[in-house]
Design a protein around this motif. Structure first.
Motif, PDB file in Angstrom:
ATOM      1  N   ILE A  89       0.842  -1.186   0.000  1.00 36.17           N
ATOM      2  CA  ILE A  89       0.000   0.000   0.000  1.00 36.17           C
ATOM      3  C   ILE A  89       0.881   1.241   0.000  1.00 36.17           C
ATOM      4  O   ILE A  89       2.092   1.154   0.227  1.00 36.17           O
ATOM      5  CB  ILE A  89      -0.975   0.018   1.200  1.00 36.17           C
ATOM      6  CG1 ILE A  89      -0.208  -0.018   2.525  1.00 36.17           C
ATOM      7  CG2 ILE A  89      -1.973  -1.134   1.103  1.00 36.17           C
ATOM      8  CD1 ILE A  89      -1.070   0.139   3.763  1.00 36.17           C
ATOM      9  N   SER A  90       0.275   2.386  -0.229  1.00 38.16           N
ATOM     10  CA  SER A  90       1.051   3.632  -0.246  1.00 38.16           C
ATOM     11  C   SER A  90       1.535   3.973   1.164  1.00 38.16           C
ATOM     12  O   SER A  90       1.069   3.407   2.152  1.00 38.16           O
ATOM     13  CB  SER A  90       0.205   4.770  -0.797  1.00 38.16           C
ATOM     14  OG  SER A  90      -0.822   5.084   0.115  1.00 38.16           O
ATOM     15  N   SER A  91       2.425   4.923   1.238  1.00 40.34           N
ATOM     16  CA  SER A  91       2.990   5.332   2.524  1.00 40.34           C
ATOM     17  C   SER A  91       2.056   6.226   3.329  1.00 40.34           C
ATOM     18  O   SER A  91       2.375   6.608   4.443  1.00 40.34           O
ATOM     19  CB  SER A  91       4.315   6.066   2.302  1.00 40.34           C
ATOM     20  OG  SER A  91       5.224   5.208   1.663  1.00 40.34           O
ATOM     21  N   ALA A  92       0.910   6.546   2.762  1.00 44.28           N
ATOM     22  CA  ALA A  92      -0.130   7.324   3.449  1.00 44.28           C
ATOM     23  C   ALA A  92       0.372   8.687   3.912  1.00 44.28           C
ATOM     24  O   ALA A  92       0.165   9.097   5.039  1.00 44.28           O
ATOM     25  CB  ALA A  92      -0.721   6.528   4.602  1.00 44.28           C
ATOM     26  N   THR A  93       1.032   9.375   3.006  1.00 45.59           N
ATOM     27  CA  THR A  93       1.519  10.716   3.340  1.00 45.59           C
ATOM     28  C   THR A  93       0.485  11.789   3.029  1.00 45.59           C
ATOM     29  O   THR A  93       0.654  12.933   3.433  1.00 45.59           O
ATOM     30  CB  THR A  93       2.825  11.029   2.589  1.00 45.59           C
ATOM     31  OG1 THR A  93       2.593  10.879   1.187  1.00 45.59           O
ATOM     32  CG2 THR A  93       3.940  10.087   3.027  1.00 45.59           C
ATOM     33  N   THR A  94      -0.583  11.408   2.311  1.00 48.51           N
ATOM     34  CA  THR A  94      -1.667  12.342   2.023  1.00 48.51           C
ATOM     35  C   THR A  94      -2.992  11.679   2.399  1.00 48.51           C
ATOM     36  O   THR A  94      -3.068  10.445   2.549  1.00 48.51           O
ATOM     37  CB  THR A  94      -1.729  12.706   0.519  1.00 48.51           C
ATOM     38  OG1 THR A  94      -2.111  11.530  -0.221  1.00 48.51           O
ATOM     39  CG2 THR A  94      -0.402  13.236   0.012  1.00 48.51           C
ATOM     40  N   THR A  95      -4.019  12.479   2.531  1.00 44.45           N
ATOM     41  CA  THR A  95      -5.349  11.942   2.842  1.00 44.45           C
ATOM     42  C   THR A  95      -5.790  10.961   1.767  1.00 44.45           C
ATOM     43  O   THR A  95      -6.355   9.905   2.067  1.00 44.45           O
ATOM     44  CB  THR A  95      -6.367  13.094   2.975  1.00 44.45           C
ATOM     45  OG1 THR A  95      -5.914  13.985   3.995  1.00 44.45           O
ATOM     46  CG2 THR A  95      -7.751  12.577   3.311  1.00 44.45           C
ATOM     47  N   GLN A  96      -5.522  11.286   0.512  1.00 45.33           N
ATOM     48  CA  GLN A  96      -5.891  10.397  -0.595  1.00 45.33           C
ATOM     49  C   GLN A  96      -5.200   9.038  -0.463  1.00 45.33           C
ATOM     50  O   GLN A  96      -5.806   7.995  -0.704  1.00 45.33           O
ATOM     51  CB  GLN A  96      -5.541  11.057  -1.925  1.00 45.33           C
ATOM     52  CG  GLN A  96      -6.013  10.281  -3.129  1.00 45.33           C
ATOM     53  CD  GLN A  96      -5.725  11.018  -4.441  1.00 45.33           C
ATOM     54  OE1 GLN A  96      -4.984  11.989  -4.480  1.00 45.33           O
ATOM     55  NE2 GLN A  96      -6.317  10.543  -5.513  1.00 45.33           N
ATOM     56  N   GLU A  97      -3.932   9.037  -0.073  1.00 49.49           N
ATOM     57  CA  GLU A  97      -3.206   7.774   0.098  1.00 49.49           C
ATOM     58  C   GLU A  97      -3.741   6.974   1.284  1.00 49.49           C
ATOM     59  O   GLU A  97      -3.765   5.745   1.244  1.00 49.49           O
ATOM     60  CB  GLU A  97      -1.714   8.038   0.269  1.00 49.49           C
ATOM     61  CG  GLU A  97      -1.037   8.479  -1.014  1.00 49.49           C
ATOM     62  CD  GLU A  97       0.442   8.782  -0.829  1.00 49.49           C
ATOM     63  OE1 GLU A  97       0.920   8.871   0.321  1.00 49.49           O
ATOM     64  OE2 GLU A  97       1.128   8.940  -1.852  1.00 49.49           O
ATOM     65  N   VAL A  98      -4.161   7.652   2.346  1.00 46.25           N
ATOM     66  CA  VAL A  98      -4.765   6.955   3.484  1.00 46.25           C
ATOM     67  C   VAL A  98      -6.019   6.219   3.022  1.00 46.25           C
ATOM     68  O   VAL A  98      -6.210   5.030   3.318  1.00 46.25           O
ATOM     69  CB  VAL A  98      -5.099   7.937   4.626  1.00 46.25           C
ATOM     70  CG1 VAL A  98      -5.940   7.251   5.705  1.00 46.25           C
ATOM     71  CG2 VAL A  98      -3.826   8.514   5.234  1.00 46.25           C
ATOM     72  N   TRP A  99      -6.872   6.900   2.277  1.00 46.63           N
ATOM     73  CA  TRP A  99      -8.097   6.268   1.793  1.00 46.63           C
ATOM     74  C   TRP A  99      -7.799   5.141   0.805  1.00 46.63           C
ATOM     75  O   TRP A  99      -8.526   4.144   0.760  1.00 46.63           O
ATOM     76  CB  TRP A  99      -9.041   7.305   1.195  1.00 46.63           C
ATOM     77  CG  TRP A  99      -9.706   8.101   2.282  1.00 46.63           C
ATOM     78  CD1 TRP A  99      -9.491   9.407   2.597  1.00 46.63           C
ATOM     79  CD2 TRP A  99     -10.664   7.618   3.228  1.00 46.63           C
ATOM     80  NE1 TRP A  99     -10.250   9.764   3.686  1.00 46.63           N
ATOM     81  CE2 TRP A  99     -10.983   8.684   4.090  1.00 46.63           C
ATOM     82  CE3 TRP A  99     -11.281   6.383   3.440  1.00 46.63           C
ATOM     83  CZ2 TRP A  99     -11.894   8.558   5.135  1.00 46.63           C
ATOM     84  CZ3 TRP A  99     -12.187   6.263   4.490  1.00 46.63           C
ATOM     85  CH2 TRP A  99     -12.487   7.336   5.314  1.00 46.63           C
ATOM     86  N   ALA A 100      -6.750   5.280   0.031  1.00 42.06           N
ATOM     87  CA  ALA A 100      -6.357   4.195  -0.882  1.00 42.06           C
ATOM     88  C   ALA A 100      -5.972   2.944  -0.089  1.00 42.06           C
ATOM     89  O   ALA A 100      -6.260   1.820  -0.515  1.00 42.06           O
ATOM     90  CB  ALA A 100      -5.198   4.641  -1.773  1.00 42.06           C
ATOM     91  N   GLY A 101      -5.333   3.134   1.064  1.00 46.96           N
ATOM     92  CA  GLY A 101      -5.011   2.001   1.930  1.00 46.96           C
ATOM     93  C   GLY A 101      -6.270   1.308   2.432  1.00 46.96           C
ATOM     94  O   GLY A 101      -6.358   0.076   2.442  1.00 46.96           O
ATOM     95  N   PHE A 102      -7.274   2.098   2.828  1.00 49.83           N
ATOM     96  CA  PHE A 102      -8.548   1.513   3.249  1.00 49.83           C
ATOM     97  C   PHE A 102      -9.219   0.784   2.086  1.00 49.83           C
ATOM     98  O   PHE A 102      -9.839  -0.267   2.281  1.00 49.83           O
ATOM     99  CB  PHE A 102      -9.479   2.577   3.824  1.00 49.83           C
ATOM    100  CG  PHE A 102      -9.089   3.036   5.204  1.00 49.83           C
ATOM    101  CD1 PHE A 102      -8.992   2.146   6.261  1.00 49.83           C
ATOM    102  CD2 PHE A 102      -8.819   4.373   5.445  1.00 49.83           C
ATOM    103  CE1 PHE A 102      -8.643   2.561   7.533  1.00 49.83           C
ATOM    104  CE2 PHE A 102      -8.467   4.807   6.712  1.00 49.83           C
ATOM    105  CZ  PHE A 102      -8.376   3.902   7.756  1.00 49.83           C
ATOM    106  N   ASP A 103      -9.086   1.312   0.885  1.00 43.55           N
ATOM    107  CA  ASP A 103      -9.637   0.635  -0.291  1.00 43.55           C
ATOM    108  C   ASP A 103      -8.993  -0.740  -0.474  1.00 43.55           C
ATOM    109  O   ASP A 103      -9.673  -1.715  -0.822  1.00 43.55           O
ATOM    110  CB  ASP A 103      -9.439   1.475  -1.551  1.00 43.55           C
ATOM    111  CG  ASP A 103     -10.349   2.695  -1.603  1.00 43.55           C
ATOM    112  OD1 ASP A 103     -11.352   2.739  -0.857  1.00 43.55           O
ATOM    113  OD2 ASP A 103     -10.038   3.618  -2.394  1.00 43.55           O
TER     114      ASP A 103
END
Length: 127
Positions: A89-103
Motif C-alpha cells: 500500500i502507499s505510505s499514506a503521506t496524504t489523505t488520498q493515500e490513506v483512503w487508498a489504503g482503506f480501499d
C-alpha cells in the motif's frame, strides 16, 4: 470456518539517519503463555493456539516497510507455520493515500470466497 488476521505496518525511521529501524521486541502474554516478537500479529497467531488456528494473515505494508521488514516477518511466520499474503500500500503521506489504503483492505474483504465462513481478527495496534 477459516480464521484470518488483517494487519498493517508502516515504517519506523531513525530521524537522524533516515534509515529503517526495527520495531522493538516485546513479550506478549495471553492465557498464561508468552511469546516474544517484534510484531503483534505474529504473537496473536501463536498465543491463540491451540484454541484458534490462524489459517492466513493478510498484511498491508508500505513500500518502505516491505523493504525493511518483509524478510524478518516471512522468516518468523514460517517458523511458526503461518501463511502471509502481503499487499503493498502507499505510505499514506496524504489523505488520498490513506483512503487508498482503506480501499485495499476493502478489496481484500471482497475477494474472500463467499462460500467460506471467516472469523476475522484485526490488528489495529499502532507501532
Amino acid at each position: 470456518m477459516k480464521n484470518i488476521i488483517l494487519a498493517s505496518y508502516g515504517v519506523r525511521l531513525d530521524r537522524s539517519t533516515n534509515q529503517v529501524v526495527s520495531f522493538p521486541k516485546n513479550n506478549y502474554g495471553f492465557n498464561g503463555h508468552t511469546y516474544e516478537t517484534n510484531f503483534f500479529f505474529l504473537a496473536l497467531c501463536k498465543l491463540l493456539e491451540p484454541t484458534v488456528k490462524i489459517d492466513e494473515v493478510h498484511l498491508f505494508l508500505s513500500k518502505e516497510s516491505k523493504k525493511g521488514y518483509e524478510s524478518v516477518i516471512m522468516r518468523e511466520a514460517s517458523e511458526i507455520g503461518v501463511g502471509i499474503k502481503i499487499t503493498e500500500i502507499s505510505s499514506a503521506t496524504t489523505t488520498q493515500e490513506v483512503w487508498a489504503g482503506f480501499d485495499s483492505i476493502t478489496e481484500t474483504f471482497q475477494a474472500l470466497e463467499s462460500s467460506e465462513e471467516y472469523n476475522v481478527y484485526l490488528d489495529i495496534t499502532n507501532g
